[in-house]
Design a protein around this motif. Structure first.
Motif, PDB file in Angstrom:
ATOM      1  N   MET A   1       0.870  -1.127   0.066  1.00 30.20           N
ATOM      2  CA  MET A   1       0.022  -0.078  -0.039  1.00 30.20           C
ATOM      3  C   MET A   1       0.891   1.173   0.223  1.00 30.20           C
ATOM      4  SD  MET A   1      -3.120  -1.269   2.626  1.00 30.20           S
ATOM      5  CE  MET A   1      -3.964   0.626   2.515  1.00 30.20           C
ATOM      6  N   SER A   2       0.278   2.213  -0.393  1.00 27.75           N
ATOM      7  CA  SER A   2       1.291   3.543  -0.666  1.00 27.75           C
ATOM      8  C   SER A   2       0.386   4.685  -0.087  1.00 27.75           C
ATOM      9  CB  SER A   2       1.268   3.859  -2.121  1.00 27.75           C
ATOM     10  OG  SER A   2       0.259   4.056  -2.899  1.00 27.75           O
ATOM     11  N   GLN A   3       1.056   5.823  -0.250  1.00 23.80           N
ATOM     12  CA  GLN A   3       0.761   7.020   0.648  1.00 23.80           C
ATOM     13  C   GLN A   3      -0.732   7.392  -0.156  1.00 23.80           C
ATOM     14  OE1 GLN A   3       2.534   8.597   2.834  1.00 23.80           O
ATOM     15  NE2 GLN A   3       0.616   9.726   3.443  1.00 23.80           N
ATOM     16  N   ASP A   4      -1.052   6.891  -1.478  1.00 20.91           N
ATOM     17  CA  ASP A   4      -2.273   7.341  -2.131  1.00 20.91           C
ATOM     18  C   ASP A   4      -3.348   6.627  -1.497  1.00 20.91           C
ATOM     19  OD1 ASP A   4      -0.989   8.941  -3.777  1.00 20.91           O
ATOM     20  OD2 ASP A   4      -0.839   7.490  -5.326  1.00 20.91           O
ATOM     21  N   ASP A   5      -3.046   5.325  -0.794  1.00 24.40           N
ATOM     22  CA  ASP A   5      -3.863   4.548  -0.037  1.00 24.40           C
ATOM     23  C   ASP A   5      -4.591   5.110   1.271  1.00 24.40           C
ATOM     24  OD1 ASP A   5      -4.235   2.543  -2.245  1.00 24.40           O
ATOM     25  OD2 ASP A   5      -2.067   1.750  -1.527  1.00 24.40           O
ATOM     26  N   ALA A   6      -3.770   6.210   1.740  1.00 28.21           N
ATOM     27  CA  ALA A   6      -4.213   6.485   3.119  1.00 28.21           C
ATOM     28  C   ALA A   6      -5.669   6.472   3.702  1.00 28.21           C
ATOM     29  CB  ALA A   6      -3.677   7.962   3.529  1.00 28.21           C
ATOM     30  N   ALA A   7      -6.363   6.733   2.891  1.00 27.38           N
ATOM     31  CA  ALA A   7      -7.986   6.507   2.925  1.00 27.38           C
ATOM     32  C   ALA A   7      -8.282   5.290   3.318  1.00 27.38           C
ATOM     33  CB  ALA A   7      -8.723   7.366   1.850  1.00 27.38           C
ATOM     34  N   GLN A   8      -7.838   4.340   2.837  1.00 27.30           N
ATOM     35  CA  GLN A   8      -8.221   2.948   3.259  1.00 27.30           C
ATOM     36  C   GLN A   8      -8.155   2.646   4.627  1.00 27.30           C
ATOM     37  OE1 GLN A   8      -9.429   1.007   1.039  1.00 27.30           O
ATOM     38  NE2 GLN A   8      -8.866   1.921  -0.831  1.00 27.30           N
ATOM     39  N   LEU A   9      -7.187   3.677   5.390  1.00 24.51           N
ATOM     40  CA  LEU A   9      -6.920   3.379   6.871  1.00 24.51           C
ATOM     41  C   LEU A   9      -8.181   4.110   7.637  1.00 24.51           C
ATOM     42  CD1 LEU A   9      -3.265   4.115   6.990  1.00 24.51           C
ATOM     43  CD2 LEU A   9      -4.204   2.068   6.899  1.00 24.51           C
ATOM     44  N   ARG A  10      -9.187   4.462   7.171  1.00 21.26           N
ATOM     45  CA  ARG A  10     -10.129   5.139   7.823  1.00 21.26           C
ATOM     46  C   ARG A  10     -11.178   4.106   8.107  1.00 21.26           C
ATOM     47  NH1 ARG A  10     -10.044  10.492   8.234  1.00 21.26           N
ATOM     48  NH2 ARG A  10      -8.810  11.577   6.697  1.00 21.26           N
ATOM     49  N   VAL A  11     -11.084   3.259   9.238  1.00 18.74           N
ATOM     50  CA  VAL A  11     -11.948   1.968   9.339  1.00 18.74           C
ATOM     51  C   VAL A  11     -12.681   2.328  10.539  1.00 18.74           C
ATOM     52  CG1 VAL A  11     -10.468   0.408   8.359  1.00 18.74           C
ATOM     53  CG2 VAL A  11      -9.924   1.010  10.715  1.00 18.74           C
ATOM     54  N   ASP A  12     -13.767   1.583  11.038  1.00 15.52           N
ATOM     55  CA  ASP A  12     -14.353   1.752  12.220  1.00 15.52           C
ATOM     56  C   ASP A  12     -13.855   0.932  13.744  1.00 15.52           C
ATOM     57  OD1 ASP A  12     -15.202  -0.806  11.318  1.00 15.52           O
ATOM     58  OD2 ASP A  12     -17.468  -0.309  11.166  1.00 15.52           O
ATOM     59  N   TYR A  13     -12.776   0.565  13.664  1.00 22.28           N
ATOM     60  CA  TYR A  13     -12.185  -0.175  14.463  1.00 22.28           C
ATOM     61  C   TYR A  13     -10.834   0.237  14.872  1.00 22.28           C
ATOM     62  CZ  TYR A  13     -10.123  -2.864  10.666  1.00 22.28           C
ATOM     63  OH  TYR A  13      -9.544  -3.052   9.445  1.00 22.28           O
ATOM     64  N   PRO A  14     -10.399  -0.076  16.243  1.00 23.24           N
ATOM     65  CA  PRO A  14      -8.827   0.514  16.565  1.00 23.24           C
ATOM     66  C   PRO A  14      -7.996  -0.233  15.686  1.00 23.24           C
ATOM     67  CG  PRO A  14     -10.130  -0.080  18.487  1.00 23.24           C
ATOM     68  CD  PRO A  14     -10.932  -0.679  17.349  1.00 23.24           C
ATOM     69  N   LEU A  15      -6.904   0.779  15.089  1.00 21.72           N
ATOM     70  CA  LEU A  15      -6.045   0.562  14.057  1.00 21.72           C
ATOM     71  C   LEU A  15      -4.890   1.300  14.481  1.00 21.72           C
ATOM     72  CD1 LEU A  15      -5.232  -0.914  11.402  1.00 21.72           C
ATOM     73  CD2 LEU A  15      -5.933   1.354  10.324  1.00 21.72           C
TER      74      LEU A  15
ATOM     75  N   LEU B   1      -0.759   1.545  12.872  1.00 25.21           N
ATOM     76  CA  LEU B   1      -0.328   1.285  11.766  1.00 25.21           C
ATOM     77  C   LEU B   1       1.366   0.967  12.034  1.00 25.21           C
ATOM     78  CD1 LEU B   1      -0.203   1.267   8.352  1.00 25.21           C
ATOM     79  CD2 LEU B   1       0.330   3.579   8.375  1.00 25.21           C
ATOM     80  N   LEU B   2       1.957   0.242  11.404  1.00 26.01           N
ATOM     81  CA  LEU B   2       3.621  -0.128  11.485  1.00 26.01           C
ATOM     82  C   LEU B   2       4.121  -0.054   9.953  1.00 26.01           C
ATOM     83  CD1 LEU B   2       3.262  -3.659  13.591  1.00 26.01           C
ATOM     84  CD2 LEU B   2       3.505  -1.091  14.556  1.00 26.01           C
ATOM     85  N   GLY B   3       5.442   0.102  10.283  1.00 20.10           N
ATOM     86  CA  GLY B   3       6.121   0.223   8.818  1.00 20.10           C
ATOM     87  C   GLY B   3       6.164   1.736   8.460  1.00 20.10           C
ATOM     88  N   GLU B   4       6.528   1.573   6.963  1.00 19.41           N
ATOM     89  CA  GLU B   4       6.992   2.817   6.527  1.00 19.41           C
ATOM     90  C   GLU B   4       6.178   3.284   5.236  1.00 19.41           C
ATOM     91  OE1 GLU B   4       9.518   0.459   6.925  1.00 19.41           O
ATOM     92  OE2 GLU B   4       9.303   1.082   8.844  1.00 19.41           O
ATOM     93  N   ARG B   5       4.827   2.661   4.920  1.00 21.38           N
ATOM     94  CA  ARG B   5       4.526   2.757   3.562  1.00 21.38           C
ATOM     95  C   ARG B   5       3.342   4.212   3.571  1.00 21.38           C
ATOM     96  NH1 ARG B   5       6.700   0.972  -0.419  1.00 21.38           N
ATOM     97  NH2 ARG B   5       4.725   1.168  -1.511  1.00 21.38           N
ATOM     98  N   ILE B   6       2.734   4.399   4.806  1.00 21.41           N
ATOM     99  CA  ILE B   6       2.051   5.693   4.675  1.00 21.41           C
ATOM    100  C   ILE B   6       2.133   6.561   5.868  1.00 21.41           C
ATOM    101  CG2 ILE B   6      -0.368   6.191   4.914  1.00 21.41           C
ATOM    102  CD1 ILE B   6      -1.022   3.332   3.624  1.00 21.41           C
ATOM    103  N   PHE B   7       2.138   7.806   5.555  1.00 21.32           N
ATOM    104  CA  PHE B   7       2.730   8.712   6.924  1.00 21.32           C
ATOM    105  C   PHE B   7       1.426   9.643   6.940  1.00 21.32           C
ATOM    106  CE2 PHE B   7       6.775   6.690   6.165  1.00 21.32           C
ATOM    107  CZ  PHE B   7       7.251   6.744   7.555  1.00 21.32           C
TER     108      PHE B   7
END
Length: 333
Positions: A127-141, A143-149
């Motif tokens: 996943m890339s920075q362009d996928d940041a909106a995919q992280l809008r979920v309705d449960y606790p999340l 993020l680890l790693g370096e793909r999306i800031f």
């Protein structure tokens, strides 16, 4: 009868909420208060009744951890550390492996089986920075790693660029000027390979060493075989190098094999530095100099953060960076 949360609060002279905050390792608790609660817990032999707590709250007591590839030592060891910290907080861990494909990573974020968990620790690879909106979920999340800031989720990560610069400077300080890099991903900017390559370039520029693209060896995956092949190709190209910086330790293990095959001594002819400080790095021959990026801290903070978010979903989103250090061993002079 077993001690209760109320018993601990009474003995420590604090509220039940304060006892809960101490158990979940919340920040901003005064050290004296934390110590008083911990003494009360120990004196009463209190252990959280996780089943009863889950029934009351509608929670499962399970968190999920999703990583790209458990065959990579870094992720296997990270998973072990996450499980250990989760157990300390009375949580269980469901481990998922995405295979490092964007489709599977996005699919996992919407997977119905996550409803059987209280939250997700998520380490995407494609996943890339362009996928940041995919992280809008309705449960606790978290993020680890370096793909999306700067996304909508808490983020616990490492200082890739600074750590890679430190590794390269470490080699320069030991008299090495022709430093090869193994593990580059063509065109990558955000991601482990791109950020570590940036640190490598920064160090060379700061030391007045010219950039030589012939010294940069790509490797799509980061397994031992990829380090072996990339280093063989470097040697076969005839490019001169007196040091090698591998972008993870498993690449470095493959590189050590290729150098041995070519009759090049380590560290005499070629000094080698890896990245990740996986357990095996202390036992290779020679023992591998490597960058410890703070994996244990990352695992602990990620679990603590998701526990906090499960308890209070409204807390502000945070990004946390681990400290790093170069661990000097036999593969460098």
């Amino acid at each position: 009868m077993a001690a209760t949360l109320k018993d601990v609060a009474r003995k420590a002279g604090v509220s039940i909420k304060t006892v809960s905050n101490v158990i979940h390792d919340y920040p901003h608790i005064r050290p004296a208060t934390r110590e008083r609660v911990e003494r009360a817990i120990e004196a009463l032999g209190y252990t959280p009744n996780q089943t009863a707590r889950n029934l009351r709250s509608g929670r499962t007591g399970v968190i999920a951890l999703a990583v790209p590839d458990l065959a990579l030592s870094y992720f296997a060891e990270l998973a072990g550390l996450v499980i250990a910290e989760a157990e300390r907080l009375g949580l269980s861990v469901q481990v998922e492996q995405t295979g490092g494909t964007r489709e599977r990573e996005i699919e996992l974020l919407r997977a119905p089986r996550l409803r059987m968990t209280d939250g997700l620790l998520f380490s995407p690879l494609e996943m890339s920075q362009d996928d940041a909106a995919q992280l809008r979920v309705d449960y606790p999340l978290v993020l680890l790693g370096e793909r999306i800031f700067d996304g909508p989720a808490d983020h616990v990560t490492m200082r890739n660029t600074e750590a890679a610069r430190a590794a390269t400077e470490f080699l320069v300080e030991r008299g090495r000027r022709r430093i090869a890099l193994v593990g580059a991903h063509e065109g990558e900017v955000i991601g482990s390979a791109g950020l570590r390559l940036a640190g490598y370039r920064e160090a060379l520029e700061a030391q007045g060493i010219g950039w030589d693209e012939a010294l940069v060896a790509p490797a799509g995956a980061w397994h031992r075989i990829d380090g072996l092949r990339a280093t063989r190709d470097l040697i076969a190209s005839g490019v001169d190098f007196d040091a090698l910086f591998a972008l993870n330790d498993t690449l470095a293990f493959g590189a050590l094999r290729a150098l041995e095959e070519a009759g090049r001594s380590v560290p005499g002819d070629v000094a080698v530095v890896g990245f990740d400080a996986v357990d095996e790095s202390a036992f290779s021959i020679p023992a591998l100099t490597t960058v410890d990026p703070g994996r244990e801290w990352i695992a602990q903070q990620a679990v603590r953060r998701i526990a906090q978010r499960i308890e209070d979903p409204g807390i502000d989103v945070q990004t946390m960076f681990a400290d790093y250090r170069v661990v000097a061993r036999e593969s460098t002079p």
